[in-house]
Design an enzyme around this catalytic site. Structure first.
Site, PDB file in Angstrom:
ATOM      1  N   LYS A  33      15.185  49.796  33.357  1.00 27.12           N
ATOM      2  CA  LYS A  33      14.915  50.883  32.407  1.00 27.12           C
ATOM      3  C   LYS A  33      13.518  50.820  31.786  1.00 27.12           C
ATOM      4  O   LYS A  33      12.937  51.865  31.459  1.00 27.12           O
ATOM      5  CB  LYS A  33      15.975  50.907  31.307  1.00 27.12           C
ATOM      6  CG  LYS A  33      17.354  51.319  31.797  1.00 27.12           C
ATOM      7  CD  LYS A  33      18.334  51.452  30.645  1.00 27.12           C
ATOM      8  CE  LYS A  33      19.703  51.871  31.123  1.00 27.12           C
ATOM      9  NZ  LYS A  33      20.648  52.095  30.007  1.00 27.12           N
ATOM     10  N   ASP A  60      20.316  57.929  26.812  1.00 26.19           N
ATOM     11  CA  ASP A  60      21.253  56.974  26.212  1.00 26.19           C
ATOM     12  C   ASP A  60      21.400  57.219  24.707  1.00 26.19           C
ATOM     13  O   ASP A  60      22.510  57.338  24.191  1.00 26.19           O
ATOM     14  CB  ASP A  60      20.789  55.536  26.449  1.00 26.19           C
ATOM     15  CG  ASP A  60      21.086  55.054  27.860  1.00 26.19           C
ATOM     16  OD1 ASP A  60      22.051  55.547  28.466  1.00 26.19           O
ATOM     17  OD2 ASP A  60      20.352  54.173  28.346  1.00 26.19           O
TER      18      ASP A  60
END
Length: 282
Positions: free
Chosen positions: A66, A102
């Site tokens: 990420k 997220d």
């Protein structure tokens, strides 16, 4: 011609995302497939180049890529840049742009479950890792202005809060200090791996001083109910596990790829079916 989407990570074999997204593509009548791609850290740059070369339209990014993927993209959304992590990549005019759904997925899930406005609540974030950073910055960007961060290492918590570009009132403190004043918090958000399988008997913080009517959220969904959530429920607090966050971050990614926000309730049912009601392996 069939459009290709996917998810990259290491490991990736147990990802629940393909079933969730492929069902959503089918429901909107889109000729597309979502595939899992096992990509190791040393092959990440080549994988991104390859996905662009073969015309992949978008993909999710999971552990451990990420952060490392950011310099490999053509553009990064400002919020994702601030958070320092990308979990969704969209092909826009032949260029790969990174987003972070997220934090937004978590906030959408919280708004769905919390009985009232979250903006006026006093929030405690437990943990100071990547998940905490995404949630903290996104909540701050959505005008939640009273947040403390509790972590085993206070310096790390302070670094997280000090780097936030949005106005927030709050302090950084130890887990023990947070537990000692737990009755001052309306919403408690657990972002660490403490309590995740196989160490399911652990809790990051004592709930002895939990405020009556508080809301306890744990982003873990392996198991579906952690020890922290069990105790919170016993104390009649509102609770939420990580399933809704997972589903909403996926739904937001799907919307960025297609322009359509999918049926999140159906997504949740599919994920729970995959879990068998017990645990998850993402």
């Amino acid at each position: 011609m069939k459009k290709i989407f996917g998810v990259i990570g290491d490991p990736i074999g147990h990802s629940m995302s393909p079933a969730m997204h492929n069902d959503a593509f089918e429901r909107i009548g889109m000729d597309a497939s979502y595939l899992p791609f096992h990509v190791t850290k040393e092959n990440l740059a080549d994988a991104v180049k390859g996905m662009k070369a073969i015309g992949v339209q978008g993909f999710n990014v999971t552990i451990p890529h990420k952060t490392e993927i950011i310099p490999l993209l053509d553009e990064v959304d400002p919020l994702a840049s601030v958070i320092g992590a990308v979990n969704t990549v969209v092909r826009e005019k032949g260029r790969f742009k990174g987003y972070n759904t997220d934090g937004l997925g978590y906030v959408r899930a919280l708004r769905e479950s919390f009985p009232g406005s979250i903006e006026d609540q006093r929030v405690l974030i437990i943990g100071a890792g990547g998940a905490a950073r995404g949630i903290y910055y996104t909540l701050a960007s959505e005008k939640v202005t009273q947040m403390d961060v509790a972590n085993r290492t206070v310096d790390k918590a302070k670094q997280l809060s000090d780097a936030c570009p949005y106005p927030v009132d709050g302090v950084s403190l130890t887990l023990e200090a947070a537990a000692a004043q737990l009755e001052t918090y309306d919403i408690i958000i657990q972002t660490t791996s403490i309590g995740m399988a196989p160490a399911i008997d652990q809790k990051p913080i004592s709930l002895d001083r939990l405020k009556q009517g508080a809301f306890v959220s744990d982003i873990i969904y392996n198991p579906l109910q952690t020890e922290l959530l069990k105790e919170a429920e016993e104390r009649r607090a509102g609770t939420q596990n990580g399933i809704q966050m997972f589903v909403h971050q996926g739904a937001l990614a799907f919307e960025k790829w297609t322009g359509v926000y999918p049926d999140v309730k159906r997504m949740e049912e599919l994920v729970l079916k995959q879990l068998g009601g017990n645990y998850a392996n993402r």
